[in-house]
Design a protein around this motif. Structure first.
Motif, PDB file in Angstrom:
ATOM      1  N   PHE A  74       0.825  -1.209   0.000  1.00 34.31           N
ATOM      2  CA  PHE A  74       0.000   0.000   0.000  1.00 34.31           C
ATOM      3  C   PHE A  74       0.861   1.261   0.000  1.00 34.31           C
ATOM      4  N   VAL A  75       1.857   1.307   0.858  1.00 37.65           N
ATOM      5  CA  VAL A  75       2.718   2.496   0.960  1.00 37.65           C
ATOM      6  C   VAL A  75       3.549   2.685  -0.313  1.00 37.65           C
ATOM      7  N   LEU A  76       4.163   1.604  -0.808  1.00 40.53           N
ATOM      8  CA  LEU A  76       4.983   1.727  -2.021  1.00 40.53           C
ATOM      9  C   LEU A  76       4.160   2.199  -3.214  1.00 40.53           C
ATOM     10  N   LEU A  77       3.026   1.552  -3.455  1.00 40.21           N
ATOM     11  CA  LEU A  77       2.193   1.945  -4.595  1.00 40.21           C
ATOM     12  C   LEU A  77       1.634   3.353  -4.396  1.00 40.21           C
ATOM     13  N   GLY A  78       1.287   3.693  -3.168  1.00 39.73           N
ATOM     14  CA  GLY A  78       0.798   5.041  -2.875  1.00 39.73           C
ATOM     15  C   GLY A  78       1.859   6.101  -3.109  1.00 39.73           C
ATOM     16  N   LEU A  79       3.083   5.845  -2.665  1.00 44.35           N
ATOM     17  CA  LEU A  79       4.170   6.804  -2.876  1.00 44.35           C
ATOM     18  C   LEU A  79       4.510   6.969  -4.354  1.00 44.35           C
ATOM     19  N   ILE A  80       4.578   5.849  -5.049  1.00 46.03           N
ATOM     20  CA  ILE A  80       4.879   5.907  -6.490  1.00 46.03           C
ATOM     21  C   ILE A  80       3.781   6.680  -7.214  1.00 46.03           C
ATOM     22  N   GLY A  81       2.532   6.311  -6.945  1.00 47.09           N
ATOM     23  CA  GLY A  81       1.407   6.986  -7.584  1.00 47.09           C
ATOM     24  C   GLY A  81       1.346   8.457  -7.228  1.00 47.09           C
ATOM     25  N   GLY A  82       1.561   8.779  -5.963  1.00 51.88           N
ATOM     26  CA  GLY A  82       1.559  10.175  -5.525  1.00 51.88           C
ATOM     27  C   GLY A  82       2.644  10.987  -6.206  1.00 51.88           C
ATOM     28  N   ASN A  83       3.808  10.401  -6.348  1.00 47.14           N
ATOM     29  CA  ASN A  83       4.908  11.091  -7.033  1.00 47.14           C
ATOM     30  C   ASN A  83       4.575  11.341  -8.501  1.00 47.14           C
ATOM     31  N   MET A  84       3.946  10.350  -9.149  1.00 48.69           N
ATOM     32  CA  MET A  84       3.563  10.533 -10.548  1.00 48.69           C
ATOM     33  C   MET A  84       2.536  11.660 -10.686  1.00 48.69           C
ATOM     34  N   ILE A  85       1.580  11.723  -9.760  1.00 50.42           N
ATOM     35  CA  ILE A  85       0.570  12.784  -9.793  1.00 50.42           C
ATOM     36  C   ILE A  85       1.229  14.145  -9.552  1.00 50.42           C
ATOM     37  N   ARG A  86       2.132  14.204  -8.576  1.00 48.37           N
ATOM     38  CA  ARG A  86       2.838  15.458  -8.269  1.00 48.37           C
ATOM     39  C   ARG A  86       3.600  15.953  -9.495  1.00 48.37           C
ATOM     40  N   GLU A  87       4.316  15.057 -10.165  1.00 47.21           N
ATOM     41  CA  GLU A  87       5.063  15.448 -11.359  1.00 47.21           C
ATOM     42  C   GLU A  87       4.137  15.908 -12.474  1.00 47.21           C
ATOM     43  N   ALA A  88       2.986  15.264 -12.603  1.00 47.35           N
ATOM     44  CA  ALA A  88       2.025  15.653 -13.638  1.00 47.35           C
ATOM     45  C   ALA A  88       1.447  17.036 -13.365  1.00 47.35           C
ATOM     46  N   LEU A  89       1.204  17.325 -12.093  1.00 45.96           N
ATOM     47  CA  LEU A  89       0.610  18.614 -11.733  1.00 45.96           C
ATOM     48  C   LEU A  89       1.609  19.765 -11.761  1.00 45.96           C
ATOM     49  N   LYS A  90       2.902  19.445 -11.615  1.00 45.95           N
ATOM     50  CA  LYS A  90       3.928  20.496 -11.688  1.00 45.95           C
ATOM     51  C   LYS A  90       3.904  21.176 -13.038  1.00 45.95           C
ATOM     52  N   GLY A  91       3.692  20.386 -14.063  1.00 46.90           N
ATOM     53  CA  GLY A  91       3.566  20.932 -15.410  1.00 46.90           C
ATOM     54  C   GLY A  91       4.845  21.505 -15.982  1.00 46.90           C
ATOM     55  N   GLU A  92       5.992  21.143 -15.431  1.00 48.63           N
ATOM     56  CA  GLU A  92       7.258  21.645 -15.969  1.00 48.63           C
ATOM     57  C   GLU A  92       7.596  20.916 -17.259  1.00 48.63           C
ATOM     58  N   GLU A  93       8.131  21.650 -18.193  1.00 50.46           N
ATOM     59  CA  GLU A  93       8.564  21.039 -19.450  1.00 50.46           C
ATOM     60  C   GLU A  93       9.958  20.465 -19.263  1.00 50.46           C
ATOM     61  N   GLU A  94      10.152  19.249 -19.723  1.00 44.85           N
ATOM     62  CA  GLU A  94      11.452  18.598 -19.630  1.00 44.85           C
ATOM     63  C   GLU A  94      12.222  18.814 -20.919  1.00 44.85           C
ATOM     64  N   GLU A  95      13.510  19.010 -20.777  1.00 42.67           N
ATOM     65  CA  GLU A  95      14.373  19.100 -21.950  1.00 42.67           C
ATOM     66  C   GLU A  95      14.555  17.693 -22.502  1.00 42.67           C
TER      67      GLU A  95
END
Length: 187
Positions: A74-95
């Protein structure tokens, strides 16, 4: 684990690779079949390799943590998923460079598959048959990465953050499902 659950996890894990593949498609002017194949092989291969490594580590230490394995999943999948959501919401463009060589692809393949390592540990605790699981994850990631290169080349970066967000939500929900099943709340 049911086939539909494995499919959901495979798609969720592949969303990082899909998002990067979209960017790779953006980075080249004219797409070649080799671009599609190289991207699929790198990302699909690493998405299959990393859960295998995680599984082997999980099996090695399973006896030490059997009582709390559902919480770890639960914790591992939650952390991974949360990190993916955080990165998606940041909206920074990657080089993104337009190279498809080892120096460009290896770090991206590793970076997009680190979460799959943690999922492999979870698979060990759940007693998942690892051969079919990693094969399935690898094939799904290969296909979605190949499609991502084409989409990126044709449509642009429009889908990148949406794919990453969706993948994060899926992984969090799967972690919650594992926990609720173990606690006997759902069957």
């Amino acid at each position: 684990m049911e086939l539909w659950e494995m499919a959901v996890i495979a798609v969720g894990l592949s969303m990082d690779a899909f998002a990067v593949a979209v960017c790779k498609g953006l980075s080249v002017g004219k797409i070649k079949p080799a671009h599609i194949l190289i991207t699929g092989v790198w990302f699909g291969g690493f998405q299959a390799l990393m859960p295998l490594i995680g599984y082997l580590l999980g099996v090695r230490f399973e006896s030490l943590i059997t009582e709390i394995d559902h919480w770890i999943a639960f914790v591992l999948l939650g952390l991974i998923g949360g990190n993916m959501i955080r990165e998606a919401l940041k909206g920074e463009e990657e080089e993104m460079c337009d190279s498809f060589g080892i120096r460009a692809m290896f770090p991206m393949a590793v970076a997009t598959s680190i979460d799959a390592l943690a999922v492999g540990v979870t698979f060990a605790f759940l007693g998942v048959k690892i051969g079919p699981a990693v094969s399935f994850i690898g094939v799904i990631t290969f296909v979605l990465s190949a499609v991502g290169v084409v989409i990126g080349n044709v449509f642009g970066a429009k889908f990148k953050s949406k794919a990453e967000f969706a993948g994060g939500v899926v992984l969090i929900l799967m972690g919650l499902k594992i926990l609720l099943e173990h606690l006997g709340i759902i069957g």
